[in-house]
Design a protein around this motif. Structure first.
Motif, PDB file in Angstrom:
ATOM      1  N   ASP A  33       0.777  -1.318  -0.076  1.00 36.98           N
ATOM      2  CA  ASP A  33      -0.092  -0.063  -0.060  1.00 36.98           C
ATOM      3  C   ASP A  33       0.838   1.166   0.054  1.00 36.98           C
ATOM      4  N   GLU A  34       0.406   2.347  -0.629  1.00 38.35           N
ATOM      5  CA  GLU A  34       0.993   3.584  -0.698  1.00 38.35           C
ATOM      6  C   GLU A  34       0.266   4.602   0.302  1.00 38.35           C
ATOM      7  N   ILE A  35       0.831   5.671   1.125  1.00 35.93           N
ATOM      8  CA  ILE A  35       0.228   6.441   1.666  1.00 35.93           C
ATOM      9  C   ILE A  35       0.710   7.884   1.279  1.00 35.93           C
ATOM     10  N   ILE A  36      -0.274   8.804   1.224  1.00 36.58           N
ATOM     11  CA  ILE A  36       0.261  10.087   0.896  1.00 36.58           C
ATOM     12  C   ILE A  36      -0.028  11.012   1.904  1.00 36.58           C
ATOM     13  N   LEU A  37       1.055  11.576   2.603  1.00 38.60           N
ATOM     14  CA  LEU A  37       1.072  12.565   3.512  1.00 38.60           C
ATOM     15  C   LEU A  37       1.700  13.842   3.044  1.00 38.60           C
ATOM     16  N   PRO A  38       1.538  14.922   3.914  1.00 39.50           N
ATOM     17  CA  PRO A  38       2.079  16.283   3.696  1.00 39.50           C
ATOM     18  C   PRO A  38       3.501  16.357   3.967  1.00 39.50           C
ATOM     19  N   ALA A  39       4.277  16.868   3.116  1.00 38.82           N
ATOM     20  CA  ALA A  39       5.673  16.965   3.428  1.00 38.82           C
ATOM     21  C   ALA A  39       6.109  17.670   4.781  1.00 38.82           C
ATOM     22  N   TYR A  40       5.253  18.729   5.060  1.00 36.82           N
ATOM     23  CA  TYR A  40       5.396  19.331   6.378  1.00 36.82           C
ATOM     24  C   TYR A  40       4.758  18.604   7.552  1.00 36.82           C
ATOM     25  N   ASN A  41       5.455  17.887   8.262  1.00 36.09           N
ATOM     26  CA  ASN A  41       5.050  17.094   9.349  1.00 36.09           C
ATOM     27  C   ASN A  41       6.086  16.921  10.535  1.00 36.09           C
ATOM     28  N   CYS A  42       5.463  16.347  11.692  1.00 34.08           N
ATOM     29  CA  CYS A  42       6.203  16.279  12.862  1.00 34.08           C
ATOM     30  C   CYS A  42       7.086  14.771  12.702  1.00 34.08           C
ATOM     31  N   GLY A  43       6.600  14.015  11.897  1.00 35.65           N
ATOM     32  CA  GLY A  43       7.159  12.690  11.918  1.00 35.65           C
ATOM     33  C   GLY A  43       6.444  11.573  12.767  1.00 35.65           C
ATOM     34  N   ILE A  61       3.220  20.911   0.478  1.00 34.09           N
ATOM     35  CA  ILE A  61       2.474  22.049   1.222  1.00 34.09           C
ATOM     36  C   ILE A  61       3.163  23.320   0.821  1.00 34.09           C
ATOM     37  N   ASP A  62       2.382  24.506   0.590  1.00 34.99           N
ATOM     38  CA  ASP A  62       2.768  25.702   0.401  1.00 34.99           C
ATOM     39  C   ASP A  62       3.286  26.642   1.486  1.00 34.99           C
ATOM     40  N   GLU A 323      13.049  17.583  -2.624  1.00 32.66           N
ATOM     41  CA  GLU A 323      11.953  17.822  -3.618  1.00 32.66           C
ATOM     42  C   GLU A 323      10.798  18.800  -2.792  1.00 32.66           C
ATOM     43  N   TYR A 324      10.785  19.059  -1.382  1.00 36.57           N
ATOM     44  CA  TYR A 324       9.934  19.941  -0.906  1.00 36.57           C
ATOM     45  C   TYR A 324      10.583  20.924  -0.165  1.00 36.57           C
ATOM     46  N   PRO A 325      10.933  22.079  -0.995  1.00 37.78           N
ATOM     47  CA  PRO A 325      11.445  23.546  -0.479  1.00 37.78           C
ATOM     48  C   PRO A 325      10.300  24.090   0.434  1.00 37.78           C
ATOM     49  N   GLU A 326       9.092  23.981   0.147  1.00 40.60           N
ATOM     50  CA  GLU A 326       8.278  24.789   1.040  1.00 40.60           C
ATOM     51  C   GLU A 326       8.385  24.059   2.361  1.00 40.60           C
ATOM     52  N   ARG A 328      10.674  22.551   3.776  1.00 41.64           N
ATOM     53  CA  ARG A 328      11.799  22.669   4.428  1.00 41.64           C
ATOM     54  C   ARG A 328      11.909  24.071   5.026  1.00 41.64           C
ATOM     55  N   ARG A 329      11.185  25.099   4.285  1.00 37.41           N
ATOM     56  CA  ARG A 329      11.268  26.184   4.973  1.00 37.41           C
ATOM     57  C   ARG A 329      10.398  26.523   5.995  1.00 37.41           C
ATOM     58  N   LEU A 330       9.270  25.686   6.139  1.00 33.97           N
ATOM     59  CA  LEU A 330       8.393  25.727   7.262  1.00 33.97           C
ATOM     60  C   LEU A 330       9.235  25.131   8.555  1.00 33.97           C
ATOM     61  N   LYS A 331       9.914  24.126   8.124  1.00 33.82           N
ATOM     62  CA  LYS A 331      10.679  23.506   9.357  1.00 33.82           C
ATOM     63  C   LYS A 331      11.875  24.196   9.607  1.00 33.82           C
ATOM     64  N   ASN A 332      12.359  24.769   8.821  1.00 35.72           N
ATOM     65  CA  ASN A 332      13.606  25.707   9.219  1.00 35.72           C
ATOM     66  C   ASN A 332      13.436  27.132   9.586  1.00 35.72           C
ATOM     67  N   ASN A 333      12.543  27.691   9.189  1.00 37.35           N
ATOM     68  CA  ASN A 333      12.286  29.292   9.485  1.00 37.35           C
ATOM     69  C   ASN A 333      11.115  29.521  10.246  1.00 37.35           C
TER      70      ASN A 333
END
Length: 368
Positions: A33-43, A61-62, A323-326, A328-333
């Protein structure tokens, strides 16, 4: 359980991640199975799927923490079994059309409401009620040592014979320590006056599970990973007792008032950028999220003043994030400033004062 879920079917769990695990169980999710989740997540919401052997695929995620529906749809394959949507910081994602699209293709849609416990959504109490199931984590919004919930539409998929047991007492005790610290800090202004006592109170009372270095993209702490020993734990009696005494209307009123006061006080500081331009009527803000440059500088400076900032600066191991700069920006900034129900206007003024001070010390205007 009546304070939020009186008209819904709910299963209480030890933490929100074990509600995610229950969904995996109910749907027989596995390696095919494949699961599709937001790249911005806490893990923590990702790891149960990884633990079950499913293939996890992130979607975009924008920069305003909104889902990209076109990107979600483009990643769907015949193996896609579940799409996971998170309502960040209390603001609703618009998923009505996505829910219809998923229903037509027999794809299970999950709403993560861990950060939106008291929000209702933009169309009359829709958060947590559009998808096939909703996940809650009470520790994000309330002073409880544990507690999560799975709320679902179709009661027929649940095996009511499953037996849960209470969490171990030592876990309840150690999870309560940070809550006692926060309560002490909020209620004793005297100790906040001095650098030494502020720093002493702000130190972790528990041994850190990973090295908290100053690197930007560090691995998420071990405490965020899935622990199979806690699969069949339910919410503790202590947490459930606190839930029963909770007054959602009062919490919403205080948080919204705090958010408005703090956002008005800092919105014109050039070194920061508010994530959201306004506060919609049916949103109960979990915190006030703002973009900054050099997140570590800001979090260290503010925490030295006794202001406990939040955010998701760490990364689940084993994924390629290029592949997910937005995200990473949310996580890092992005940092989140507290506006919770145990703070008042004088706390907001204190926070605003030191945000302005931090901006002056940083000495560099923020730009998009």
């Amino acid at each position: 359980d009546g304070f939020l879920f009186a008209d819904q079917d709910v299963i209480f769990t030890y933490q929100g991640r074990y509600a995610v695990y229950l969904i995996c169980q109910l749907l027989n999710i596995g390696s095919s199975d494949e699961i599709i989740l937001p790249a911005y997540n806490c893990g923590a919401e990702v790891d149960p799927f990884v633990w079950m052997g499913a293939k996890v695929i992130f979607y975009r995620i924008d920069n305003r923490a909104a889902i990209d529906k076109e990107d979600i749809i483009s990643r769907v394959t015949p193996a896609t079994k579940l799409i996971y949507v998170t309502h960040f910081f209390g603001w609703p994602q618009e998923i009505g059309d996505l829910a219809e699209w998923c229903k037509e293709r027999d794809i299970f849609l999950v709403e993560d409401c861990a950060l939106a416990l008291f929000s209702k959504g933009s169309r009359n109490n829709t958060i947590g009620r559009i998808g096939d199931a909703a996940i809650y984590s009470f520790v994000k919004s309330l002073p409880v040592p544990d507690g999560g919930a799975l709320v679902f539409k179709n009661k027929d998929i649940w095996d009511e014979k499953k037996i849960f047991r209470p969490p171990e007492q030592r876990n309840i005790f150690f999870n309560s320590l940070p809550l006692l610290k926060k309560r002490f800090m909020n209620n004793n202004k005297f100790w906040q006056r001095y650098d030494f006592t502020r720093k002493l109170l702000n130190k972790s009372w528990l041994k850190r599970s990973l090295d908290e270095s100053c690197q930007i993209e560090r691995e998420m702490p071990k405490s965020n990973y899935f622990d199979a020993r806690q699969i069949d734990w339910t919410i503790s009696r202590l947490s459930k007792g606190i839930l029963c005494k909770t007054d959602p209307q009062k919490i919403v009123e205080i948080r919204r008032n705090n958010y408005r006061h703090l956002s008005n006080a800092i919105r014109n500081i050039p070194a920061i950028q508010l994530l959201y331009d306004n506060l919609p009527e049916d949103v109960c803000p979990l915190a006030l999220p703002v973009y900054v440059k050099e997140r570590n500088f800001w979090s260290n400076l503010l925490e030295d003043k006794g202001i406990l900032v939040g955010g998701w600066p760490s990364y689940h191991r084993g994924f390629d994030w290029t592949e997910y700069p937005e995200a990473r920006r949310l996580k890092n900034n992005l940092i989140t400033l507290p506006v919770h129900q145990y703070l008042g206007v004088h706390h907001m003024e204190y926070i605003a004062e030191y945000v302005e001070s931090a901006a002056e010390e940083y000495g560099n205007n923020y730009s998009r």
